[in-house]
Design an enzyme around this catalytic site. Structure first.
Site, PDB file in Angstrom:
ATOM      1  N   GLU A   1       1.375  -0.993   0.045  1.00 21.75           N
ATOM      2  CA  GLU A   1      -0.122  -0.097  -0.029  1.00 21.75           C
ATOM      3  C   GLU A   1       1.039   1.064  -0.212  1.00 21.75           C
ATOM      4  O   GLU A   1       1.913   1.037   1.070  1.00 21.75           O
ATOM      5  CB  GLU A   1      -0.572   0.083   1.387  1.00 21.75           C
ATOM      6  CG  GLU A   1      -2.615   0.583   0.534  1.00 21.75           C
ATOM      7  CD  GLU A   1      -3.337  -0.448  -0.238  1.00 21.75           C
ATOM      8  OE1 GLU A   1      -3.263   0.061  -0.583  1.00 21.75           O
ATOM      9  OE2 GLU A   1      -3.413  -1.842   0.557  1.00 21.75           O
TER      10      GLU A   1
ATOM     11  N   ASP B   1      -5.710  -0.786 -10.601  1.00 20.52           N
ATOM     12  CA  ASP B   1      -6.709  -0.923 -11.325  1.00 20.52           C
ATOM     13  C   ASP B   1      -6.910  -1.524 -12.284  1.00 20.52           C
ATOM     14  O   ASP B   1      -6.810  -2.969 -12.291  1.00 20.52           O
ATOM     15  CB  ASP B   1      -7.922   0.088 -10.790  1.00 20.52           C
ATOM     16  CG  ASP B   1      -7.270   0.584  -9.094  1.00 20.52           C
ATOM     17  OD1 ASP B   1      -6.770  -0.359  -8.465  1.00 20.52           O
ATOM     18  OD2 ASP B   1      -7.678   0.403  -9.030  1.00 20.52           O
TER      19      ASP B   1
ATOM     20  N   GLY C   1     -14.221   1.059  -2.749  1.00 21.51           N
ATOM     21  CA  GLY C   1     -12.226   0.399  -3.199  1.00 21.51           C
ATOM     22  C   GLY C   1     -12.021  -0.476  -4.126  1.00 21.51           C
ATOM     23  O   GLY C   1     -11.003  -1.867  -3.735  1.00 21.51           O
ATOM     24  N   LEU C   2     -12.979  -1.403  -4.562  1.00 22.96           N
ATOM     25  CA  LEU C   2     -12.704  -2.536  -4.943  1.00 22.96           C
ATOM     26  C   LEU C   2     -13.000  -2.911  -6.958  1.00 22.96           C
ATOM     27  O   LEU C   2     -12.951  -3.154  -7.376  1.00 22.96           O
ATOM     28  CB  LEU C   2     -14.129  -3.380  -4.919  1.00 22.96           C
ATOM     29  CG  LEU C   2     -14.190  -4.006  -3.255  1.00 22.96           C
ATOM     30  CD1 LEU C   2     -15.625  -4.826  -3.602  1.00 22.96           C
ATOM     31  CD2 LEU C   2     -12.868  -4.574  -2.938  1.00 22.96           C
TER      32      LEU C   2
ATOM     33  N   ASP D   1       3.662   2.273  -5.126  1.00 20.08           N
ATOM     34  CA  ASP D   1       2.860   2.728  -6.732  1.00 20.08           C
ATOM     35  C   ASP D   1       4.482   3.895  -6.604  1.00 20.08           C
ATOM     36  O   ASP D   1       5.131   3.791  -7.717  1.00 20.08           O
ATOM     37  CB  ASP D   1       1.872   2.350  -7.067  1.00 20.08           C
ATOM     38  CG  ASP D   1       0.701   3.609  -6.027  1.00 20.08           C
ATOM     39  OD1 ASP D   1       0.932   4.166  -4.543  1.00 20.08           O
ATOM     40  OD2 ASP D   1      -0.676   4.370  -7.178  1.00 20.08           O
TER      41      ASP D   1
ATOM     42  N   SER E   1     -14.833   1.146 -11.399  1.00 23.11           N
ATOM     43  CA  SER E   1     -14.728   1.546 -12.359  1.00 23.11           C
ATOM     44  C   SER E   1     -13.409   1.063 -13.179  1.00 23.11           C
ATOM     45  O   SER E   1     -14.021   1.165 -14.373  1.00 23.11           O
ATOM     46  CB  SER E   1     -14.223   3.783 -12.167  1.00 23.11           C
ATOM     47  OG  SER E   1     -13.183   3.221 -11.417  1.00 23.11           O
TER      48      SER E   1
ATOM     49  N   GLY F   1     -17.380   3.033  -5.377  1.00 23.01           N
ATOM     50  CA  GLY F   1     -16.987   3.762  -4.824  1.00 23.01           C
ATOM     51  C   GLY F   1     -16.037   2.834  -3.174  1.00 23.01           C
ATOM     52  O   GLY F   1     -15.921   3.352  -1.992  1.00 23.01           O
TER      53      GLY F   1
ATOM     54  N   GLU G   1      -9.874   7.521 -16.793  1.00 22.79           N
ATOM     55  CA  GLU G   1      -9.906   7.797 -15.971  1.00 22.79           C
ATOM     56  C   GLU G   1      -8.978   9.367 -16.457  1.00 22.79           C
ATOM     57  O   GLU G   1      -9.872  10.226 -15.422  1.00 22.79           O
ATOM     58  CB  GLU G   1      -8.964   6.987 -14.816  1.00 22.79           C
ATOM     59  CG  GLU G   1     -10.064   5.625 -14.669  1.00 22.79           C
ATOM     60  CD  GLU G   1     -10.673   5.699 -13.260  1.00 22.79           C
ATOM     61  OE1 GLU G   1     -10.886   6.602 -12.710  1.00 22.79           O
ATOM     62  OE2 GLU G   1     -11.575   4.719 -13.368  1.00 22.79           O
TER      63      GLU G   1
HETATM   64  P1  ADP Z   1     -14.960   2.549  -7.412  1.00 21.89           P
HETATM   65  O1  ADP Z   1     -13.666   2.761  -6.269  1.00 21.89           O
HETATM   66  O2  ADP Z   1     -15.630   1.291  -7.199  1.00 21.89           O
HETATM   67  O3  ADP Z   1     -13.906   2.680  -8.756  1.00 21.89           O
HETATM   68  P2  ADP Z   1     -15.379   5.137  -8.427  1.00 21.89           P
HETATM   69  O4  ADP Z   1     -15.512   6.645  -7.572  1.00 21.89           O
HETATM   70  O5  ADP Z   1     -13.602   5.242  -9.357  1.00 21.89           O
HETATM   71  O6  ADP Z   1     -14.849   3.839  -7.808  1.00 21.89           O
HETATM   72  O7  ADP Z   1     -16.876   4.874  -9.318  1.00 21.89           O
HETATM   73  C1  ADP Z   1     -17.868   4.669  -9.870  1.00 21.89           C
HETATM   74  C2  ADP Z   1     -18.116   5.223 -10.242  1.00 21.89           C
HETATM   75  O8  ADP Z   1     -18.190   3.998 -11.385  1.00 21.89           O
HETATM   76  C3  ADP Z   1     -19.332   5.322 -10.549  1.00 21.89           C
HETATM   77  O9  ADP Z   1     -19.810   6.907 -10.129  1.00 21.89           O
HETATM   78  C4  ADP Z   1     -20.511   5.289 -11.827  1.00 21.89           C
HETATM   79  O10 ADP Z   1     -19.726   6.295 -13.345  1.00 21.89           O
HETATM   80  C5  ADP Z   1     -19.274   4.065 -12.224  1.00 21.89           C
HETATM   81  N1  ADP Z   1     -19.947   2.664 -12.215  1.00 21.89           N
HETATM   82  C6  ADP Z   1     -19.250   1.641 -11.588  1.00 21.89           C
HETATM   83  N2  ADP Z   1     -20.103   0.425 -11.444  1.00 21.89           N
HETATM   84  C7  ADP Z   1     -21.444   0.958 -11.953  1.00 21.89           C
HETATM   85  C8  ADP Z   1     -23.053  -0.037 -12.139  1.00 21.89           C
HETATM   86  N3  ADP Z   1     -22.903  -1.035 -12.313  1.00 21.89           N
HETATM   87  N4  ADP Z   1     -23.665   1.026 -13.319  1.00 21.89           N
HETATM   88  C9  ADP Z   1     -23.519   2.202 -13.172  1.00 21.89           C
HETATM   89  N5  ADP Z   1     -21.716   2.757 -13.201  1.00 21.89           N
HETATM   90  C10 ADP Z   1     -21.126   2.469 -12.756  1.00 21.89           C
HETATM   91 MG    MG Z   2     -12.133   3.964  -9.211  1.00 23.55          MG
END
Ligand code: ADP
Ligand code: MG
Length: 386
Positions: free
Chosen positions: A33, A171, A122-123, A36, A126, A120, A159
């Protein structure tokens, strides 16, 4: 995620025809952790939760996309300069642009998608979304000529360029390269990686989500990065004959030699970074030996380092870690940047029910809200389903 779930919506929301189905997972990081940007190692694996999409070329230059989970529909022209506003559709628009830049002749398509990665938490939902479409577009329009690494970079660039998130490559790397029963040690400096067996029979991997949002994070990250840079500068001065770009290039003797030239705080931060490098390497040996007790011990050590040396924990995360320790959980630590989000826990099968009940109860008693629990299993990366 079931194919029928996605397919039934795809058929209903478009012209009744079916398309190709692709899937791509979220990820965990076992250890490594804040390494990177210090040129070190991370240790991710793809999980059994991800994004699934159905997609079919529609003979136009328009993308017609339906988010099943958000019940939202968006259309945009492939060549539109600005792209859609909806944040979920920005990922789609971005990956279309980035795959085009990499030589894929993307044409219009209809698509619907759904996911079971908590957003959101942490998994990396996106990265799952980007990788899913990178893979799909490469297969449908690119004759699979874009390499896996270029799909990773297309996701990262999405991103950066379209979603305003300045992320690293872990990721997307984990989502694309993941393999069932394997974790990957990725060298963030050289991008070399190696698969390690992860088959913890008799243990389960479970994330406990503190449901604390990491709001403090960005200025604190900048401070931590600055500390690391300060120590690197001191090392460069002390060792002009050596090439020292990041803390990766330092060993313990070198670090001790600059003790009087850096602040106590910077020294503590650097101690964490060097310790984390050692822990990752110790985990490699332990995984090869199937020694999950040592893996767990290193996870606790990382938590301690993140909390006391790097100081990126918070009261709630430390409490989750304390409960795990008291319950006899094999390994537990903050996963991700810190200040909120999840802990990752390696739990003996026969302790699992007790631990989950206990952590929910104790956390709710103290903070008035239950943590969320996500079981994860290490599975394959991006793939075509049918
Ligand atoms: P994470 O840590 O899960 O990557 P992020 O904020 O980077 O969190 O990404 C989350 C964003 O990705 C959501 O706000 C949405 O825009 C998009 N997203 C992820 N999964 C989905 C889903 N199942 N349906 C629609 N949008 C999604
Ligand atoms: Mg993300």
């Amino acid at each position: 995620m079931e194919i029928d779930y996605v397919r039934s919506r795809f058929v209903k929301h478009f012209d009744g025809q079916t398309g190709n189905v692709y899937a791509s997972p979220g990820r965990i990081n076992l250890i490594g952790e804040h390494t990177d940007y210090n040129g070190g190692f991370v240790f991710p694996g793809a999980i059994d939760k991800g994004i699934m999409c159905e997609i079919r070329p529609n003979g136009t230059n328009k993308v017609m996309a339906y988010s099943i989970d958000l019940k939202d529909r968006v259309e945009f022209d492939i060549d539109d300069e600005k792209g859609p506003k909806a944040s979920w559709a920005r990922y789609l628009y971005g990956i279309v642009q980035e795959m085009k830049k990499r030589g894929v002749d993307v044409k219009g398509f209809n698509t619907a998608f759904a996911g079971d990665v908590p957003l959101g938490a942490g998994l990396s939902s996106s990265a799952a979304l980007e990788s899913c479409y990178a893979y799909a577009l490469n297969d449908l329009f690119g004759e699979n000529k874009v390499s896996k690494w270029d799909m990773v970079l297309a996701g990262q660039a999405t991103e950066h360029n379209y979603c305003g998130v300045n992320c690293g490559i872990m990721d997307q790397f984990a989502s694309v390269f993941g393999m069932e029963g394997k974790l990957m040690r990725l060298d963030c400096r050289s991008r070399e990686f190696e698969y390690f067996p992860f088959d913890p029979k008799g243990y389960r991997l479970v994330l406990v989500d503190s449901v604390v949002k990491h709001e403090l994070a960005s200025s604190a990250y900048n401070d931590r990065r600055k500390s690391c840079e300060n120590v690197v500068a001191a090392l460069q001065k002390k060792y002009p004959e050596k090439t020292i770009e990041t803390l990766r290039d330092a060993d313990w003797d070198m670090l001790n030699a600059v003790k009087d030239e850096v602040s106590e705080e910077d020294m503590k931060r650097a101690t964490f970074v060097l310790g984390e490098k050692d822990r990752v390497l110790a985990v490699c040996d332990a995984l090869n030996a199937g020694d999950y007790e040592t893996v767990g011990k290193k996870m606790y050590e990382t938590h301690h380092g993140l909390s006391k040396e790097y100081e990126v924990s918070c009261e709630e995360l430390d409490y989750l870690n304390d409960i795990a320790r008291e319950d006899g959980v094999t390994g537990s630590r903050i996963m991700g940047g810190g200040f909120g989000g999840c802990t990752i826990n390696l739990v003996k099968e026969d302790l699992y029910d007790h631990f989950i009940a206990d952590v929910k109860k104790k956390y709710a008693e103290r903070y008035g809200k239950e943590p969320k629990i996500y079981d994860v299993v290490i599975k394959d990366g991006s793939r075509k389903i049918c």
